[in-house]
Design a protein around this motif. Structure first.
Motif, mmCIF file in Angstrom:
data_model
loop_
_atom_site.group_PDB
_atom_site.id
_atom_site.type_symbol
_atom_site.label_atom_id
_atom_site.label_comp_id
_atom_site.label_asym_id
_atom_site.label_seq_id
_atom_site.Cartn_x
_atom_site.Cartn_y
_atom_site.Cartn_z
ATOM 1 N N UNK A 125 0.296 -10.176 12.957
ATOM 2 C CA UNK A 125 0.845 -8.911 11.370
ATOM 3 C C UNK A 125 -0.398 -9.148 10.241
ATOM 4 N N UNK A 126 -1.530 -10.039 9.911
ATOM 5 C CA UNK A 126 -2.299 -9.944 9.001
ATOM 6 C C UNK A 126 -2.889 -9.244 9.458
ATOM 7 N N UNK A 127 -3.855 -8.505 10.981
ATOM 8 C CA UNK A 127 -4.353 -8.076 10.804
ATOM 9 C C UNK A 127 -3.472 -6.606 10.915
ATOM 10 N N UNK A 128 -2.223 -6.190 11.406
ATOM 11 C CA UNK A 128 -1.639 -5.179 11.129
ATOM 12 C C UNK A 128 -1.913 -4.681 9.521
ATOM 13 N N UNK A 129 -1.850 -5.982 8.925
ATOM 14 C CA UNK A 129 -1.246 -4.982 7.336
ATOM 15 C C UNK A 129 -2.664 -5.123 6.284
ATOM 16 N N UNK A 130 -4.350 -5.402 7.006
ATOM 17 C CA UNK A 130 -5.223 -5.458 6.170
ATOM 18 C C UNK A 130 -5.837 -3.980 6.832
ATOM 19 N N UNK A 131 -5.061 -3.640 8.130
ATOM 20 C CA UNK A 131 -5.467 -1.958 8.167
ATOM 21 C C UNK A 131 -4.424 -0.747 7.881
ATOM 22 N N UNK A 141 -6.392 1.441 4.592
ATOM 23 C CA UNK A 141 -6.038 2.989 4.777
ATOM 24 C C UNK A 141 -4.978 3.731 3.918
ATOM 25 N N UNK A 142 -4.403 2.819 2.669
ATOM 26 C CA UNK A 142 -4.269 3.107 1.792
ATOM 27 C C UNK A 142 -4.607 3.093 0.859
ATOM 28 N N UNK A 143 -5.233 2.009 0.417
ATOM 29 C CA UNK A 143 -6.705 2.446 -0.624
ATOM 30 C C UNK A 143 -7.674 3.497 -0.624
ATOM 31 N N UNK A 144 -7.965 4.163 0.779
ATOM 32 C CA UNK A 144 -8.825 5.103 1.061
ATOM 33 C C UNK A 144 -7.618 6.119 0.509
ATOM 34 N N UNK A 145 -6.491 6.421 1.053
ATOM 35 C CA UNK A 145 -6.025 7.859 0.417
ATOM 36 C C UNK A 145 -5.723 7.577 -0.659
ATOM 37 N N UNK A 146 -5.151 6.641 -1.751
ATOM 38 C CA UNK A 146 -5.337 6.356 -3.300
ATOM 39 C C UNK A 146 -6.621 7.734 -3.158
ATOM 40 N N UNK A 147 -7.842 7.209 -3.144
ATOM 41 C CA UNK A 147 -9.177 7.329 -2.945
ATOM 42 C C UNK A 147 -9.421 8.275 -2.880
ATOM 43 N N UNK A 148 -8.429 9.174 -1.923
ATOM 44 C CA UNK A 148 -8.774 10.586 -1.630
ATOM 45 C C UNK A 148 -7.911 11.764 -2.204
ATOM 46 N N UNK A 149 -7.085 10.998 -2.971
ATOM 47 C CA UNK A 149 -6.128 11.465 -3.701
ATOM 48 C C UNK A 149 -6.576 11.450 -5.594
ATOM 49 N N UNK A 177 -3.829 0.048 -6.389
ATOM 50 C CA UNK A 177 -3.740 -2.146 -6.382
ATOM 51 C C UNK A 177 -2.703 -1.879 -5.260
ATOM 52 N N UNK A 178 -1.561 -0.961 -4.624
ATOM 53 C CA UNK A 178 -0.720 -1.073 -3.636
ATOM 54 C C UNK A 178 -1.340 -1.978 -2.473
ATOM 55 N N UNK A 179 -2.279 -1.566 -1.992
ATOM 56 C CA UNK A 179 -3.440 -1.614 -0.515
ATOM 57 C C UNK A 179 -3.885 -2.592 -0.895
ATOM 58 N N UNK A 180 -4.903 -3.136 -2.432
ATOM 59 C CA UNK A 180 -4.854 -4.491 -2.598
ATOM 60 C C UNK A 180 -3.913 -5.435 -2.404
ATOM 61 N N UNK A 181 -2.972 -5.299 -2.551
ATOM 62 C CA UNK A 181 -1.527 -7.013 -2.417
ATOM 63 C C UNK A 181 -1.769 -6.834 -0.691
ATOM 64 N N UNK A 182 -1.219 -5.372 -0.107
ATOM 65 C CA UNK A 182 -1.483 -5.508 1.560
ATOM 66 C C UNK A 182 -2.073 -6.374 1.514
ATOM 67 N N UNK A 183 -4.002 -6.577 1.462
ATOM 68 C CA UNK A 183 -4.614 -6.428 1.975
ATOM 69 C C UNK A 183 -4.397 -8.391 1.665
ATOM 70 N N UNK A 184 -4.085 -8.745 0.150
ATOM 71 C CA UNK A 184 -3.839 -10.124 0.517
ATOM 72 C C UNK A 184 -3.157 -11.130 1.265
ATOM 73 N N UNK A 185 -2.118 -10.322 1.539
ATOM 74 C CA UNK A 185 -1.013 -10.748 2.559
ATOM 75 C C UNK A 185 -1.700 -11.149 3.613
#
Length: 384
Positions: free
Chosen positions: A34-40, A44-52, A70-78
């Motif tokens: 689950x940790x590795x899936x959340x990291x992925x 992708x969330x952070x990359x999508x935010x950068x693209x937008x 920041x939502x992506x960073x939160x998922x990264x931390x979890x």
């Protein structure tokens, strides 16, 4: 022991049946997956935010002001927290190779979220990585003694561990001393530095996570100096990995760095777990006490390595077709395109980064976007 029997050993715990896992190992495997899936998902969330943000043109903001980032960073931390705790419940020989799960999930998420191309080589690589991960989980060895701080002190005072750490430190120092021109030419130099320091990180983080879990269960382990030494070592080695993974991502493509780093890091982490934590106990059935599950385990690692290579090789082919950046450059062209980057300040992010233009080429400073990509890749590390 890990089955919960007072006074028992993990050897007797696992002797009852074949290909079964204790409750602790099941928790560790679930946390790692689950940790590795959340990291992925987070990457992708952070990359999508950068693209937008880039699509806004002149109206783009600092990525630190983006809620989606920041939502992506939160998922990264979890996700990283899950990986961290997984080392307390499952052997490092299981947790480290399961990092392939993030590569597999990233392949699909990048296709559906970021609209990146996915080809037959990617699909074949995903299938191999999944099969290899299943084999690793089924046949992974484990320690025959439940880890505590007293057991860890005993392990760390053995000559095999002292020799291992000495060799790792010497190898890192030799790699540090290589000329910059060599480091920039061979991707294995930067990735091997990250992998060797990552092995130290894995050895220490398993001890820290175990101490934390035991403390939360009511058995305080932080009265001892050892957990604090391990925490300091984890911070130091993570900083080194962050620096040199950034450098690797700046000088080489992701399709080169990711598979090489994954293979080297996984191999070093497995060897660290085997040598320090004695994770070579096989879950052999009673009717076959001399089974060769270890061979299946390393076979699963090879299958997973092949899958990760195929997933990234398709990107490498596309990258060469579009840019032809590095692989076929001769020495003269390399002297034009390479930049001399001062590495001071990479860790803190506050130092100036200077570039020296090549012969006959305009000045080309380091792109902040490339630094962000390197930072994302470094954050994923890990290791861990």
């Amino acid at each position: 022991d890990s089955c919960g029997t007072c006074g028992g050993t993990n050897t007797t715990c696992h002797a009852t049946s074949s290909l079964t896992f204790t409750r602790q190992e099941q928790i560790g495997i679930v946390l790692a997956l689950s940790g590795n899936v959340l990291i992925s998902v987070s990457l992708n969330t952070q990359k999508y935010a950068h693209n937008q943000n880039e699509a806004r043109g002149a109206g783009k903001q600092s990525y630190l002001k983006l809620k989606l980032w920041w939502a992506g960073m939160t998922l990264m931390a979890v996700g990283e927290t899950g990986n961290f705790l997984a080392y307390a419940y499952a052997p490092a020989t299981i947790v480290a190779p399961l990092g392939a799960v993030s590569v597999v999930s990233n392949c699909f998420l990048a296709h559906f979220v970021l609209k990146e191309h996915i080809g037959m080589r990617n699909i074949l690589g995903v299938c191999l990585a999944i099969v290899g991960s299943i084999i690793i989980v089924l046949y992974a060895p484990s320690s025959d003694q439940q880890l505590t701080m007293d057991v860890l002190v005993k392990y760390m005072t053995e000559w095999s561990f002292i020799l291992l750490v000495t060799l790792i430190v010497l190898a890192i120092l030799v790699l540090f001393s290589l000329r910059d021109s060599i480091k920039k030419r061979y991707v294995v130099v930067y990735t091997l530095i990250c992998s060797l320091t990552g092995a130290l990180t894995v050895m220490c983080i398993k001890g820290v996570s175990t101490a934390l879990v035991l403390t939360l269960q009511g058995h305080n382990q932080f009265y001892n100096v050892l957990p604090w030494v391990l925490v300091g070592t984890v911070v130091l080695t993570l900083m080194i990995q962050l620096k040199y993974l950034n450098l690797a991502m700046m000088h080489f493509g992701a399709s080169e760095v990711v598979p090489v780093y994954y293979v080297l890091f996984t191999f070093c982490s497995i060897m660290a777990g085997v040598l320090l934590y004695k994770e070579y106990h096989q879950h052999c059935p009673l009717d076959n006490p001399d089974c060769h599950y270890t061979l299946f385990f390393f076979g699963g690692c090879l299958v997973t390595f092949s899958g990760v290579h195929l997933i990234n090789s398709d990107r490498q082919i596309n990258s060469k077709a579009s840019s032809g950046y590095r692989d076929e450059l001769d020495d003269d062209a390399e002297a034009v395109l390479d930049t001399e980057i001062e590495t001071e300040g990479l860790l803190g992010g506050g130092g100036d980064m200077k570039s020296r233009p090549g012969k006959g080429s305009p000045t080309s400073p380091v792109s902040p976007r490339s630094l962000e990509m390197g930072a994302l890749a470094a954050t994923r590390n890990h290791a861990i």
